[in-house]
Design an enzyme around this catalytic site. Structure first.
Site, mmCIF file in Angstrom:
data_model
loop_
_atom_site.group_PDB
_atom_site.id
_atom_site.type_symbol
_atom_site.label_atom_id
_atom_site.label_comp_id
_atom_site.label_asym_id
_atom_site.label_seq_id
_atom_site.Cartn_x
_atom_site.Cartn_y
_atom_site.Cartn_z
ATOM 1 C CB SER A 161 -0.886 0.009 1.238
ATOM 2 O OG SER A 161 -0.081 0.303 2.365
ATOM 3 C CE LYS A 162 -1.767 6.565 -2.864
ATOM 4 N NZ LYS A 162 -3.215 6.632 -2.770
ATOM 5 N NE ARG A 163 0.415 0.333 6.002
ATOM 6 C CZ ARG A 163 1.120 -0.782 6.108
ATOM 7 N NH1 ARG A 163 2.253 -0.781 6.761
ATOM 8 N NH2 ARG A 163 0.697 -1.899 5.572
#
Ligand code: GLU
Length: 506
Positions: free
Chosen positions: A251-253
Site C-alpha cells: 500500500s502507500k505506506r
C-alpha cells in the site's frame, strides 16, 4: 469458444503495480494462447470515479507496452465499455431476474439493516440480509413502490454449495449461506460491482477472469448471479496478493507504488513489465529472469502462476532497470536524461551539440544509476566543483596524503600548462608524462589526478570525465562548466594555500 479476457479497472486513482500486474497477466495470456483482450471501465462508484483516472490508466498501460482489442478508446462489438453507460442494460437484466423470481425487491432501510447487522454480530450468525422482504407478494411490492418506498434489488440466493474452478487455486467450494442475498441494484438504480461485473462478463463473452485474489470472496456471489442469469461460468484465475517488504499488503505506506511514479523516476517500461511478470510467476528453472516482452510471452505459462503472495521489492525492480538501461538505445536515454537536466535548470536549449554531450554524461554516469532521474543528482557534481571545499574533504585529504600525490598534481598542472595541447585527444599521453615525471603509477597516480579534477575521491572513469569537462566548457549552458585547466589551477591554488604542496616544489 475463443479466449476473451478483460482488464476492468475502477478509475478511482492512478494505476498502481498491483492492478498493472493483473493487466500484464491478462495481456500475456492473450498473447500466449491467442484471443482478445478488452478494457472495461468499472465506474459504478460515481463519487470516487473520475474520467481523468481512466485516461491516466490507459496511458500507463500503453506506456508499459500493453495493447488491447476492445475498450472505451477503441470501441468494439460488445460496447459500451464504460459501466456508467450501461445502466439500462443492468436494469433490463434485473427486471428479468425479478420476473423469474431469481431476485426480489428489498425495502429494508439503512437503519433497519444496521440494526439487524448488529443483531447478527451479537448472535454470531453471519447473514448480510435478513431476507424478510422475500416474502412480499407482488401486490405488496407494487403498493410499496407506489408509496415511494426506496427499494434495492437483491438476488434470491439458493441454499447449498457454490463450486467453481480456479486456475490458480483449484476447485473452490463455499456454502451459499455465507453470502447472504447480495444487492444487485441499489435504490438509486446504480448496480453493485458484483452484479455489473457478471452482466458485463456474460454479455461480453468473457472466457477467463484473471484478477487479484482480493476478489476471491466476491466470486461465490458472482457464481450465483451467473446461475440466476442462466449463463455458463468463465474460468477464474485469482492472482496472489502483492505484499510490501514487511509482508503486509502493498500500500502507500510502503512508498509510492503507482506506475507514474516509476515512469517519472526513469524506470524503463520493459524493466517494469519484466519485473511485474515475476510477481506470482516464475520462468522454468534453467531460464534467466531477464526476459524481453517477446520472451515473456513465449515462456508464460498460466499453469505456473503461484498462489503464494509475491513481495514487491523496488531494489529488484532497479536491478532489472539497470540491465535494461545498459541495453537501451542511447538516443532514448539521452532524451530522458536531457529532460531531467532541463527540469533542474542545468540545460536549456538541447541542440545536437548538447545532445552529444549529454550522451557522454549518460555513458559516464549510467553504471552507478538505478533509474535515469538520478542523472540530475549525479551530474550536479559537474557544475559544483569547489576546490577550497574539496581540499577539506576527508576522502580527498586521504588521497592527497598518499606518497607522491602532490607531485602528481604538480606534474599534471605542468603538462596542462601547454595551452596548445588538446586535453581530450592527448589525455593518455598527458597521463603517461605525469607518470614518468612523478614516478607514480596505479592508484597513486590516478587518485590524485581524480581529486584534482573532480574534487571527489570516486566517480566515473577519468577519461570520460575529461571529455565531459572539456566538451561542457565549450557549450552555452545555463551554468558554466569548468574545463580541466581551470579545475586544476583552482585545486593547485587551494593546495598551495593550505600548505599541501610545498611552494618551492617547482
Ligand atoms: N474493478 C475491479 C477492481 O478494480 C475489478 C474487478 C474484476 O476484475 O472483476 O478491483
Amino acid at each position: 469458444m475463443p479466449n476473451r479476457l478483460r482488464f476492468a479497472p475502477s478509475p478511482t486513482g492512478d494505476l498502481h503495480v498491483g492492478n498493472a500486474r493483473t493487466a500484464v497477466f491478462n495481456w500475456l495470456f492473450v498473447k500466449k494462447y491467442g484471443g482478445s483482450l478488452l478494457i472495461r471501465i468499472e465506474d459504478t462508484d460515481r463519487v470516487r470515479s473520475e474520467s481523468r483516472f481512466e485516461d491516466l490508466i490507459c496511458r500507463d498501460l500503453k506506456w508499459l507496452g500493453l495493447d488491447w482489442h476492445e475498450g472505451p478508446d477503441r470501441g468494439g462489438p460488445f460496447g459500451p465499455y464504460r459501466q456508467s453507460s450501461r445502466t439500462a442494460i443492468y436494469a433490463r437484466r434485473a427486471e428479468s431476474l425479478l420476473e423469474t423470481g431469481s431476485a426480489y425487491r428489498c425495502f429494508c432501510s439503512e437503519e433497519e439493516l444496521g440494526r439487524q447487522a448488529l443483531e447478527t454480530r451479537r448472535s454470531g450468525v453471519a447473514r448480510e440480509c435478513p431476507r424478510s422482504c422475500r416474502k412480499f407478494s407482488a401486490r405488496e411490492v407494487a403498493q410499496r413502490l407506489k408509496d415511494s418506498h426506496p427499494a434495492v434489488i437483491r438476488l434470491r440466493v439458493r441454499s447449498g454449495k457454490v463450486v467453481f474452478q480456479d486456475l490458480v487455486h483449484g476447485e473452490m467450494t463455499f456454502d451459499s449461506a455465507v453470502v447472504g442475498d447480495p444487492i444487485l441494484v441499489r435504490s438509486n438504480g446504480i448496480p453493485t460491482y458484483n452484479y455489473a461485473a457478471v452482466v458485463d462478463d456474460g454479455l461480453m463473452k468473457i472466457s477467463h477472469v484473471l484478477r487479484g485474489d482480493d476478489h476471491l470472496s466476491n466470486t461465490p456471489r458472482q457464481v450465483l448471479i451467473y446461475e440466476a442469469l442462466g449463463w455458463p461460468l468463465p474460468v477464474f484465475a485469482h492472482l496472489s496478493t502483492i505484499l510490501g517488504p514487511d509482508r503486509t499488503r502493498l500500500s502507500k505506506r510502503h512508498g509510492a507504488t503507482s506506475l507514474q511514479h516509476f515512469r517519472d523516476q526513469g524506470v524503463l517500461p520493459e524493466a517494469l513489465l519484466n519485473y511485474l511478470t515475476l510477481l506470482g510467476w516464475a520462468p522454468g528453472e534453467d531460464q534467466s529472469e531477464i526476459l524481453s516482452p517477446e520472451e515473456l510471452v513465449a515462456s508464460f505459462d498460466i499453469e505456473r502462476v503461484s498462489k503464494s503472495s509475491a513481495v514487491f521489492d523496488s531494489q529488484k525492480l532497479y536491478f532489472f532497470n539497470r540491465h535494461y538501461l545498459k541495453e537501451c538505445d542511447p538516443s532514448r536515454a539521452v532524451d530522458w536524461a536531457s529532460a531531467y537536466l532541463r527540469r533542474e535548470g542545468l540545460l536549456d536549449k538541447v541542440d545536437s551539440g548538447v545532445r552529444q554531450w549529454v550522451g557522454l554524461v549518460v555513458e559516464a554516469f549510467l553504471p552507478g544509476m538505478d533509474h535515469l532521474s538520478q542523472i540530475s543528482q549525479k551530474a550536479h557534481q559537474l557544475w559544483s566543483f569547489e576546490a577550497e571545499k574539496a581540499v577539506q574533504d576527508e576522502g580527498v585529504r586521504r588521497v592527497l596524503s598518499l606518497p607522491g600525490a602532490a607531485r602528481v598534481v604538480d606534474e599534471l598542472r605542468n603538462q596542462l600548462s601547454h595551452e596548445e595541447r588538446d586535453v581530450v585527444r592527448e589525455w593518455s599521453s598527458i597521463v603517461q608524462s605525469v607518470k614518468s615525471a612523478s614516478g607514480q603509477k596505479g592508484r597513486r597516480l590516478f587518485h590524485p589526478i581524480r581529486v584534482a579534477l573532480t574534487g571527489k575521491d570516486s566517480g566515473p572513469e577519468l577519461d570520460k570525465l575529461v571529455s565531459i569537462f572539456e566538451g561542457g566548457s565549450q557549450l552555452e549552458l545555463p551554468h558554466r562548466i569548468k574545463d580541466c585547466r581551470a579545475r586544476l589551477n583552482e585545486f593547485h591554488g587551494a593546495m598551495l594555500s593550505r600548505g599541501l604542496i610545498p611552494s618551492c616544489s617547482r
